[in-house]
Scaffold this active site. Structure first.
Site, PDB file in Angstrom:
ATOM      1  N   ALA A   1       0.834  -1.205   0.000  1.00  0.00           N
ATOM      2  CA  ALA A   1       0.000   0.000   0.000  1.00  0.00           C
ATOM      3  C   ALA A   1       0.865   1.250   0.000  1.00  0.00           C
ATOM      4  O   ALA A   1       2.024   1.223   0.429  1.00  0.00           O
ATOM      5  CB  ALA A   1      -0.912   0.003   1.229  1.00  0.00           C
ATOM      6  N   ASP A   2       0.281   2.316  -0.488  1.00  0.00           N
ATOM      7  CA  ASP A   2       0.952   3.608  -0.398  1.00  0.00           C
ATOM      8  C   ASP A   2      -0.081   4.687  -0.099  1.00  0.00           C
ATOM      9  O   ASP A   2      -1.162   4.687  -0.682  1.00  0.00           O
ATOM     10  CB  ASP A   2       1.694   3.947  -1.695  1.00  0.00           C
ATOM     11  CG  ASP A   2       2.574   5.174  -1.508  1.00  0.00           C
ATOM     12  OD1 ASP A   2       3.473   5.134  -0.652  1.00  0.00           O
ATOM     13  OD2 ASP A   2       2.345   6.192  -2.185  1.00  0.00           O
ATOM     14  N   THR A   3       0.281   5.576   0.806  1.00  0.00           N
ATOM     15  CA  THR A   3      -0.601   6.681   1.198  1.00  0.00           C
ATOM     16  C   THR A   3       0.092   8.005   0.925  1.00  0.00           C
ATOM     17  O   THR A   3       1.266   8.176   1.290  1.00  0.00           O
ATOM     18  CB  THR A   3      -0.920   6.598   2.707  1.00  0.00           C
ATOM     19  OG1 THR A   3      -1.532   5.339   2.978  1.00  0.00           O
ATOM     20  CG2 THR A   3      -1.863   7.723   3.145  1.00  0.00           C
ATOM     21  N   GLU A   4      -0.607   8.904   0.294  1.00  0.00           N
ATOM     22  CA  GLU A   4      -0.072  10.255   0.087  1.00  0.00           C
ATOM     23  C   GLU A   4      -1.203  11.253   0.312  1.00  0.00           C
ATOM     24  O   GLU A   4      -2.382  10.923   0.175  1.00  0.00           O
ATOM     25  CB  GLU A   4       0.460  10.457  -1.347  1.00  0.00           C
ATOM     26  CG  GLU A   4       1.419   9.398  -1.848  1.00  0.00           C
ATOM     27  CD  GLU A   4       2.845   9.498  -1.294  1.00  0.00           C
ATOM     28  OE1 GLU A   4       3.245  10.574  -0.808  1.00  0.00           O
ATOM     29  OE2 GLU A   4       3.557   8.474  -1.345  1.00  0.00           O
TER      30      GLU A   4
END
Ligand SMILES: Cc1cn([C@H]2C[C@H](O)[C@@H](COP(=O)(O)OP(=O)(O)OP(=O)(O)O)O2)c(=O)[nH]c1=O
Length: 185
Positions: free
Chosen positions: A69-72
């Site tokens: 996952a990646d959160t920005e």
């Protein structure tokens, strides 16, 4: 066997909430947005690369599935990753104060033959923050290691005037979307 390719303690905690058994893999993927790369494409690509890097570590294990996952934090065309220092954290919070931004988390679930993606976009409206409030918040250390320089699950919860979307998605792993990916896979 399910693997979580993430060093984020938040993601571990959130995935535990789903009641599934999993093992954590350490992956280190560079988070660099290409020139002109649309924000959502970038976030999805990084999450995909994390899952792919994890899969490489366990590819021999029959039935291995890997989540990445990646959160920005996205404001206009700006993508805020994790601040490197206090000055950067303060600058991010100054931009977010009194405005509505998007907290975007992309999740990929991959195995040796299949892959599936979910993307969670939440709209987050911050209260106005003066310089004293920003300085006090940065001094807590909470901004570091957090996209956009804030943690909704921490003291910055008090900055959130309005949230439309997924609280767990803002924190790093959208539970509704992740559960659906796991079910459908
Ligand atoms: C916006 C926001 C982000 N975050 C965190 C979630 C993520 O850990 C981090 C965003 O960075 P990421 O690059 O998505 O993740 P990470 O580097 O922490 O972990 P890994 O790449 O190994 O999976 O910000 C919060 O904890 N609370 C929040 O409110």
């Amino acid at each position: 066997m399910l693997y979580l390719a993430s060093q984020s303690p938040r993601r571990r905690q959130l995935l535990e909430q789903l009641g599934v058994q999993f093992t954590v893999l350490d992956v280190d993927v560079p988070e660099v947005r290409a020139i002109g790369e649309p924000a959502h494409d970038y976030i999805s690509r990084v999450a995909h690369e994390k899952a792919g890097a994890g899969l490489l570590q366990v590819i021999g294990n029959a039935g291995a599935r890997v989540l990445g996952a990646d959160t920005e934090v996205v404001l206009g065309d700006h993508v805020f990753g994790k601040p490197n220092d206090a000055a950067q954290a303060s600058a991010m919070l100054r931009e977010l104060a009194g405005r509505t931004h998007h907290a975007v988390t992309a999740v990929w679930l991959v195995d040796s033959g299949r892959e599936a993606r979910a993307i969670s976009v939440s709209e987050v409206t911050f209260a106005d923050l003066d310089e004293a409030a920003i300085a006090a918040y940065v001094a807590t250390g909470e901004p570091f290691g957090r996209a956009g320089g804030y943690a909704i699950q921490g003291r910055a919860g008090a900055f959130v005037r309005h949230l439309s979307g997924s609280y767990s998605g803002v924190m790093g792993l959208p539970l509704f979307e992740t559960a659906r990916l796991l079910r459908e896979f």
